[in-house]
Design a protein around this motif. Structure first.
Motif, PDB file in Angstrom:
ATOM      1  N   CYS A  52      -1.941   8.042  18.473  1.00 13.36           N
ATOM      2  CA  CYS A  52      -1.165   9.219  18.092  1.00 13.36           C
ATOM      3  C   CYS A  52      -1.878  10.004  16.992  1.00 13.36           C
ATOM      4  CB  CYS A  52       0.234   8.820  17.623  1.00 13.36           C
ATOM      5  SG  CYS A  52       1.370   8.371  18.957  1.00 13.36           S
ATOM      6  N   GLY A  53      -2.461   9.276  16.027  1.00 11.44           N
ATOM      7  CA  GLY A  53      -3.177   9.957  14.952  1.00 11.44           C
ATOM      8  C   GLY A  53      -4.372  10.733  15.459  1.00 11.44           C
ATOM      9  N   GLY A  81       7.707   6.966  15.615  1.00 11.64           N
ATOM     10  CA  GLY A  81       7.255   7.326  14.275  1.00 11.64           C
ATOM     11  C   GLY A  81       5.905   8.012  14.283  1.00 11.64           C
ATOM     12  N   SER A  82       4.948   7.440  15.026  1.00 12.77           N
ATOM     13  CA  SER A  82       3.590   7.977  15.019  1.00 12.77           C
ATOM     14  C   SER A  82       3.487   9.300  15.759  1.00 12.77           C
ATOM     15  CB  SER A  82       2.635   6.960  15.638  1.00 12.77           C
ATOM     16  OG  SER A  82       2.743   5.721  14.979  1.00 12.77           O
ATOM     17  N   LEU A 118       0.063   8.461   5.978  1.00  9.02           N
ATOM     18  CA  LEU A 118       1.121   8.044   6.899  1.00  9.02           C
ATOM     19  C   LEU A 118       0.605   7.039   7.924  1.00  9.02           C
ATOM     20  CD1 LEU A 118       3.234  11.237   7.719  1.00  9.02           C
ATOM     21  CD2 LEU A 118       3.990   9.165   6.569  1.00  9.02           C
ATOM     22  N   VAL A 119      -0.600   7.262   8.435  1.00 10.53           N
ATOM     23  CA  VAL A 119      -1.183   6.313   9.390  1.00 10.53           C
ATOM     24  C   VAL A 119      -1.300   4.931   8.755  1.00 10.53           C
ATOM     25  CG1 VAL A 119      -3.278   5.715  10.669  1.00 10.53           C
ATOM     26  CG2 VAL A 119      -2.425   8.064  10.723  1.00 10.53           C
ATOM     27  N   MET A 127       0.454   3.750   6.167  1.00 13.29           N
ATOM     28  CA  MET A 127       1.801   3.217   5.944  1.00 13.29           C
ATOM     29  C   MET A 127       2.390   2.664   7.235  1.00 13.29           C
ATOM     30  SD  MET A 127       3.341   6.144   3.369  1.00 13.29           S
ATOM     31  CE  MET A 127       4.990   5.428   3.288  1.00 13.29           C
ATOM     32  N   PHE A 128       2.217   3.392   8.340  1.00  6.37           N
ATOM     33  CA  PHE A 128       2.754   2.937   9.618  1.00  6.37           C
ATOM     34  C   PHE A 128       2.083   1.646  10.070  1.00  6.37           C
ATOM     35  CE2 PHE A 128       4.002   7.512  11.081  1.00  6.37           C
ATOM     36  CZ  PHE A 128       5.057   7.493  10.185  1.00  6.37           C
ATOM     37  N   MET A 129       0.750   1.574   9.903  1.00  3.71           N
ATOM     38  CA  MET A 129       0.038   0.364  10.300  1.00  3.71           C
ATOM     39  C   MET A 129       0.402  -0.809   9.396  1.00  3.71           C
ATOM     40  SD  MET A 129      -3.777   1.684  11.397  1.00  3.71           S
ATOM     41  CE  MET A 129      -4.203   0.060  12.022  1.00  3.71           C
ATOM     42  N   GLY A 130       0.593  -0.537   8.104  1.00  2.00           N
ATOM     43  CA  GLY A 130       0.979  -1.595   7.170  1.00  2.00           C
ATOM     44  C   GLY A 130       2.330  -2.184   7.512  1.00  2.00           C
TER      45      GLY A 130
END
Length: 434
Positions: free
Chosen positions: A106-107, A147-148, A186-187, A189-192
């Motif tokens: 998505c990123g 989210g992504s 954000l990428v 944070m989402f992966m974390g």
């Protein structure tokens, strides 16, 4: 009637029309005409033509249909499959494994499409069936995609940043630079969060059966080269000052056509479908912008923006208090309107207050996009939720509940960039100095 009375009447008309399903652009025009008629001004035909021509003939808007067309072309290529197969070997040992494909794909796709809906639809069509087939938790797979998918609004080139830049008269190139670091944040944070969730819910993660050699890992990167080159060229040329956003968008269209041709995905049908899709989306956005420009002029005649700015100044609200109230307002509006409509509907009224409070309009552009991202995954009208619902057949409340953790991550991101505004402003300021 005074400004306050007219304002409340117009708000009532606005929400009544929106609730009835009336087109957003027609709603804005109707509210503008009603406001002018209350003032006794019957020259709304002349005012409409002069205000809208100035708004839609801005050269900066030329980048809008080009970036949309670029996304439409890539939507119809093998890009999504290449992203999945290129990233999979590198994520085999990361907690959460292929769930991260949703986030990274998505990123990457957001950086070439600029559209949240296109990002969620393109990646979701490819990843969700594969994740389900391999036994990943359905709820978490949907959550990471929901989210992504919102990254399409923030990571440059972002359509909504172009719209805000035109409406607020802020440099689109600087806005693209300002969105880069928050998008990367954000990428991460989402992966974390996904890695943390996976460590706690091992039963929701498919067991790794295939071991990839280093040769396979590096060969898989070849699949990411074409799109990576396109992204680096578009964003890099803008950051380096070699091209304007409009020129970069034109090169992006050319590059996407070359990619589609090289992958064997370009046919007469796919070309015409991408072109018509871009025309429809662009016309919708331009029509909304024209209605918003007319509303801005009508509000100026009535004096509502000036009155609001003066009253906000008299209240002596701190910038943080103002932003807190605006966040609530934007999230509520986002439950009923798409992101672009929220931006064009509110910018003319809100921006004078923001400037009066001493808030940087460049920073505010990234803030408003982050808040609009939150609204994309909140019911009843979260556009990403509807896209994913159509892909999965799941109930909208199931999808919304799955996406809730990522909604709170976006709330945290808004808090972080508010406390540390340098995350937004450092890159554009340093590039302009250089």
């Amino acid at each position: 009637m005074n400004e306050i009375t007219i304002g409340f009447i117009l708000i009532g008309i606005l929400f009544a029309l929106l609730a009835s399903g009336f087109w957003v652009a027609f709603t804005l025009i109707t509210v503008s005409i009603a406001g002018l008629m209350m003032l006794g001004n019957d020259n709304f035909g002349l005012l409409y033509t002069t205000s809208t021509w100035g708004a839609v003939s801005d050269w900066s808007l030329a980048a809008l249909p080009l970036f949309i067309w670029m996304g439409e072309i890539l939507f119809r290529t093998r890009l999504s499959k290449d992203l999945f197969e290129g990233l999979t070997p590198w994520l085999s040992r990361v907690p959460g494994r292929l769930l991260h494909v949703n986030i990274l794909s998505c990123g990457i796709f957001a950086a070439v499409s600029g559209s949240s809906a296109a990002t969620a639809a393109t990646i979701g069509k490819m990843t969700l069936p594969e994740l389900k087939r391999q036994g990943y938790d359905d709820k978490m797979a949907i959550a990471t995609l929901a989210g992504s998918g919102t990254l399409g609004l923030l990571i440059p080139p972002s359509i909504i940043l172009i719209v805000y830049g035109v409406a607020a008269e802020v440099s689109i190139g600087r806005l693209f630079m300002a969105g880069a670091l928050p998008g990367l944040m954000l990428v991460i944070m989402f992966m974390g969060y996904t890695a943390y969730w996976s460590s706690k819910h091992g039963d929701g993660i498919a067991q790794q059966t295939k071991q990839y050699s280093w040769k396979e890992k590096f060969s898989s990167l070849l699949r990411l080269v074409p799109v990576s080159v396109l992204i680096l060229f578009i964003i890099g040329s803008i950051y380096a000052g070699l091209t304007t956003p409009t020129e970069a968008a034109a090169f992006g269209v050319l590059g996407s056509l070359v990619l589609a041709l090289g992958s064997g995905s370009l046919s007469f049908n796919s070309f015409t479908e991408s072109l018509m899709g871009a025309v429809k989306t662009s016309c919708m956005i331009i029509f909304i912008l024209a209605g918003a420009a007319f509303l801005t002029m009508a509000m100026g005649f009535i004096g509502i923006p000036r009155m609001l700015a003066e009253n906000i100044a008299l209240l002596n609200l701190s910038p943080y208090t103002l932003l807190f109230l605006l966040t609530i307002m934007f999230v509520i509006l986002g439950c009923f309107l798409d992101g672009i409509s929220v931006v064009v509907l509110t910018t003319s009224v809100v921006l004078p207050m923001v400037i009066e409070a001493g808030i940087d309009p460049l920073w505010f552009g990234i803030y408003i996009v982050l808040v609009v991202e939150m609204s994309q995954i909140t019911p009843p009208v979260g556009f990403n939720l509807f896209v994913i619902q159509s892909l999965t057949g799941r109930d909208i409340l199931f999808v919304a509940k799955a996406a809730l953790p990522f909604f709170f991550l976006l709330v945290a991101a808004v808090f972080i960039v508010t406390v540390f505004p340098e995350i937004v402003t450092w890159l554009p300021n340093s590039m302009s100095k250089g």
